[in-house]
Each structure stands twice: as C-alpha cells, then as structure tokens.
Design a protein around this motif. Structure first.
Motif, mmCIF file in Angstrom:
data_model
loop_
_atom_site.group_PDB
_atom_site.id
_atom_site.type_symbol
_atom_site.label_atom_id
_atom_site.label_comp_id
_atom_site.label_asym_id
_atom_site.label_seq_id
_atom_site.Cartn_x
_atom_site.Cartn_y
_atom_site.Cartn_z
ATOM 1 N N GLY A 171 -11.836 -11.549 -5.102
ATOM 2 C CA GLY A 171 -11.191 -10.320 -5.563
ATOM 3 C C GLY A 171 -12.203 -9.353 -6.146
ATOM 4 N N VAL A 172 -13.129 -9.892 -6.936
ATOM 5 C CA VAL A 172 -14.199 -9.063 -7.510
ATOM 6 C C VAL A 172 -15.014 -8.434 -6.380
ATOM 7 C CG1 VAL A 172 -16.331 -9.101 -8.863
ATOM 8 C CG2 VAL A 172 -14.324 -10.368 -9.673
ATOM 9 N N GLY A 173 -15.354 -9.224 -5.380
ATOM 10 C CA GLY A 173 -16.128 -8.729 -4.242
ATOM 11 C C GLY A 173 -15.385 -7.659 -3.459
ATOM 12 N N THR A 174 -14.078 -7.812 -3.334
ATOM 13 C CA THR A 174 -13.271 -6.810 -2.633
ATOM 14 C C THR A 174 -13.312 -5.475 -3.371
ATOM 15 O OG1 THR A 174 -11.825 -8.482 -1.668
ATOM 16 C CG2 THR A 174 -10.940 -6.247 -1.826
ATOM 17 N N VAL A 175 -13.181 -5.519 -4.690
ATOM 18 C CA VAL A 175 -13.244 -4.283 -5.484
ATOM 19 C C VAL A 175 -14.619 -3.631 -5.344
ATOM 20 C CG1 VAL A 175 -13.145 -3.300 -7.808
ATOM 21 C CG2 VAL A 175 -11.454 -5.011 -7.113
ATOM 22 N N ILE A 176 -15.674 -4.423 -5.438
ATOM 23 C CA ILE A 176 -17.038 -3.890 -5.309
ATOM 24 C C ILE A 176 -17.236 -3.258 -3.929
ATOM 25 C CG2 ILE A 176 -19.494 -4.511 -5.167
ATOM 26 C CD1 ILE A 176 -18.888 -6.628 -7.369
ATOM 27 N N GLY A 177 -16.753 -3.921 -2.892
ATOM 28 C CA GLY A 177 -16.880 -3.386 -1.536
ATOM 29 C C GLY A 177 -16.150 -2.066 -1.353
ATOM 30 N N ARG A 178 -14.956 -1.951 -1.937
ATOM 31 C CA ARG A 178 -14.211 -0.687 -1.829
ATOM 32 C C ARG A 178 -14.909 0.397 -2.642
ATOM 33 N NH1 ARG A 178 -14.220 -2.393 1.634
ATOM 34 N NH2 ARG A 178 -14.527 -4.444 0.833
ATOM 35 N N TYR A 212 0.829 -1.197 0.000
ATOM 36 C CA TYR A 212 0.000 0.000 0.000
ATOM 37 C C TYR A 212 0.864 1.247 0.000
ATOM 38 C CZ TYR A 212 -3.204 -3.574 1.620
ATOM 39 O OH TYR A 212 -3.933 -4.720 1.724
ATOM 40 N N LYS A 213 0.451 2.241 -0.768
ATOM 41 C CA LYS A 213 1.083 3.553 -0.747
ATOM 42 C C LYS A 213 -0.025 4.583 -0.631
ATOM 43 C CE LYS A 213 5.174 2.547 -3.490
ATOM 44 N NZ LYS A 213 5.941 2.883 -4.693
ATOM 45 N N VAL A 214 0.130 5.507 0.310
ATOM 46 C CA VAL A 214 -0.876 6.534 0.522
ATOM 47 C C VAL A 214 -0.218 7.900 0.398
ATOM 48 C CG1 VAL A 214 -2.583 7.479 2.130
ATOM 49 C CG2 VAL A 214 -2.092 5.038 2.149
ATOM 50 N N GLY A 215 -0.871 8.793 -0.337
ATOM 51 C CA GLY A 215 -0.372 10.148 -0.462
ATOM 52 C C GLY A 215 -1.322 11.017 -1.256
ATOM 53 N N ASN A 216 -1.463 12.251 -0.862
ATOM 54 C CA ASN A 216 -2.328 13.216 -1.555
ATOM 55 C C ASN A 216 -3.746 12.690 -1.767
ATOM 56 O OD1 ASN A 216 -0.185 15.043 -1.763
ATOM 57 N ND2 ASN A 216 0.520 14.078 -3.645
ATOM 58 N N GLY A 217 -4.276 12.005 -0.775
ATOM 59 C CA GLY A 217 -5.642 11.503 -0.862
ATOM 60 C C GLY A 217 -5.820 10.282 -1.740
ATOM 61 N N GLU A 218 -4.704 9.697 -2.193
ATOM 62 C CA GLU A 218 -4.768 8.521 -3.065
ATOM 63 C C GLU A 218 -4.223 7.302 -2.343
ATOM 64 O OE1 GLU A 218 -3.475 8.838 -7.235
ATOM 65 O OE2 GLU A 218 -2.235 7.076 -6.850
ATOM 66 N N LEU A 219 -4.915 6.185 -2.504
ATOM 67 C CA LEU A 219 -4.458 4.901 -1.976
ATOM 68 C C LEU A 219 -4.130 4.011 -3.159
ATOM 69 C CD1 LEU A 219 -4.010 2.678 0.143
ATOM 70 C CD2 LEU A 219 -6.490 2.276 0.112
ATOM 71 N N LEU A 220 -2.861 3.656 -3.302
ATOM 72 C CA LEU A 220 -2.413 2.736 -4.341
ATOM 73 C C LEU A 220 -2.251 1.369 -3.694
ATOM 74 C CD1 LEU A 220 -1.285 2.143 -7.215
ATOM 75 C CD2 LEU A 220 0.972 2.732 -6.292
ATOM 76 N N ILE A 221 -2.962 0.379 -4.237
ATOM 77 C CA ILE A 221 -2.880 -0.984 -3.711
ATOM 78 C C ILE A 221 -2.221 -1.846 -4.781
ATOM 79 C CG2 ILE A 221 -4.138 -2.967 -2.805
ATOM 80 C CD1 ILE A 221 -6.464 -1.001 -2.180
ATOM 81 N N MET A 222 -0.989 -2.260 -4.512
ATOM 82 C CA MET A 222 -0.274 -3.145 -5.420
ATOM 83 C C MET A 222 -0.668 -4.573 -5.057
ATOM 84 S SD MET A 222 3.197 -0.936 -5.332
ATOM 85 C CE MET A 222 2.767 -0.337 -3.689
ATOM 86 N N LEU A 223 -1.499 -5.139 -5.900
ATOM 87 C CA LEU A 223 -2.118 -6.421 -5.597
ATOM 88 C C LEU A 223 -1.129 -7.577 -5.721
ATOM 89 C CD1 LEU A 223 -5.445 -5.747 -7.474
ATOM 90 C CD2 LEU A 223 -5.106 -5.814 -4.999
ATOM 91 N N PRO A 224 -1.387 -8.666 -4.985
ATOM 92 C CA PRO A 224 -0.502 -9.837 -5.052
ATOM 93 C C PRO A 224 -0.714 -10.627 -6.338
ATOM 94 C CG PRO A 224 -2.344 -10.299 -3.612
ATOM 95 C CD PRO A 224 -2.472 -8.844 -4.019
ATOM 96 N N LYS A 225 0.144 -11.617 -6.528
ATOM 97 C CA LYS A 225 0.075 -12.486 -7.713
ATOM 98 C C LYS A 225 -1.305 -13.136 -7.831
ATOM 99 C CE LYS A 225 2.604 -16.320 -9.815
ATOM 100 N NZ LYS A 225 3.154 -15.725 -11.016
ATOM 101 N N GLU A 226 -1.845 -13.581 -6.709
ATOM 102 C CA GLU A 226 -3.173 -14.194 -6.685
ATOM 103 C C GLU A 226 -4.098 -13.354 -5.812
ATOM 104 O OE1 GLU A 226 -2.685 -18.269 -5.491
ATOM 105 O OE2 GLU A 226 -1.679 -18.782 -7.370
ATOM 106 N N PHE A 227 -5.085 -12.730 -6.433
ATOM 107 C CA PHE A 227 -6.079 -11.913 -5.739
ATOM 108 C C PHE A 227 -7.287 -12.812 -5.520
ATOM 109 C CE2 PHE A 227 -8.575 -7.617 -6.104
ATOM 110 C CZ PHE A 227 -8.819 -7.640 -4.749
ATOM 111 N N ASP A 228 -7.217 -13.617 -4.448
ATOM 112 C CA ASP A 228 -8.224 -14.634 -4.179
ATOM 113 C C ASP A 228 -8.703 -14.539 -2.740
ATOM 114 O OD1 ASP A 228 -6.071 -15.585 -2.717
ATOM 115 O OD2 ASP A 228 -5.751 -17.357 -3.960
ATOM 116 N N HIS A 229 -9.440 -15.552 -2.300
ATOM 117 C CA HIS A 229 -10.014 -15.494 -0.953
ATOM 118 C C HIS A 229 -8.947 -15.402 0.137
ATOM 119 C CE1 HIS A 229 -9.316 -19.818 -1.500
ATOM 120 N NE2 HIS A 229 -9.315 -19.919 -0.188
#
Length: 105
Positions: A61-68, A8-25
């Motif tokens: 992963g899809v559910g996580t994006v929808i929730g955010r 995670y990187k946070v700055g200027n009101g932006e949250l950058l999430i560098m996702l892992p190789k497998e975005f799963d449960h």
C-alpha cells in the motif's frame, strides 16, 4: 460491509480512491492499474486516497501511494482523507506525509 475492492470517483480533475478494508498486496496491484488509467485518461490533477474503510495497510500500500505520487509529480497533488490512528501511524512512520497532505472531511 466487506470492502475488498477500491471504488473510484472522477470529476473536475480529481480522482477519489475509496480504499478497501485491507490495502495490501492483494489490492495494491488493482489500485495501481485502475488509478494509473484514470490519471492518464481523465487528466487528473489531484488524487485523494480515502482511508475511511481501511483498517490495514502494508508495504504494498505504501508503495502504491509512492508510485502514484511519482506519476502525479508535475501534474498535481496527492492527499489522504479520513485517516484513522492506525493508518496515521503507518503514514507517519513511512514518511508518506512528506509527499502527501492529510485533509479532513
């Protein structure tokens, strides 16, 4: 590089999430908890999901994006960065491009 956790990187009101190789449960729960904490504590107005290292994404992963997205509604926007063809297919089929914008680096 074995990328098992999101970064995670946070700055200027932006949250950058560098996702892992497998975005799963296995990773979705941790990403949900961490990103929600950053959104609230850092007053985030934009989330960028960086798929650069991601080869696999399931319904969790899809559910996580929808929730955010739901958490960001009224606060700001959600974007996808560095989307490869297999992830692009998942984002298209799942309808996630209706709630988030694909951006290029």
């Amino acid at each position: 590089m074995k990328n098992k956790q999101a970064l995670y990187k946070v700055g200027n009101g932006e949250l950058l999430i560098m996702l892992p190789k497998e975005f799963d449960h296995h990773s979705a729960r941790q990403i949900t908890e961490q990103s929600d904490w950053y959104i609230v504590s850092a007053n985030v107005s934009k989330i960028v999901f960086d798929f650069q290292n991601t080869d696999f994404m399931d319904s969790s992963g899809v559910g996580t994006v929808i929730g955010r997205y739901k958490l960001m509604k009224g606060r700001g926007k959600v974007q996808a960065l560095n989307v490869n063809p297999s992830i692009d297919r998942i984002l298209t089929i799942s309808g996630l491009y209706k709630i988030m914008e694909r951006i290029e680096n």
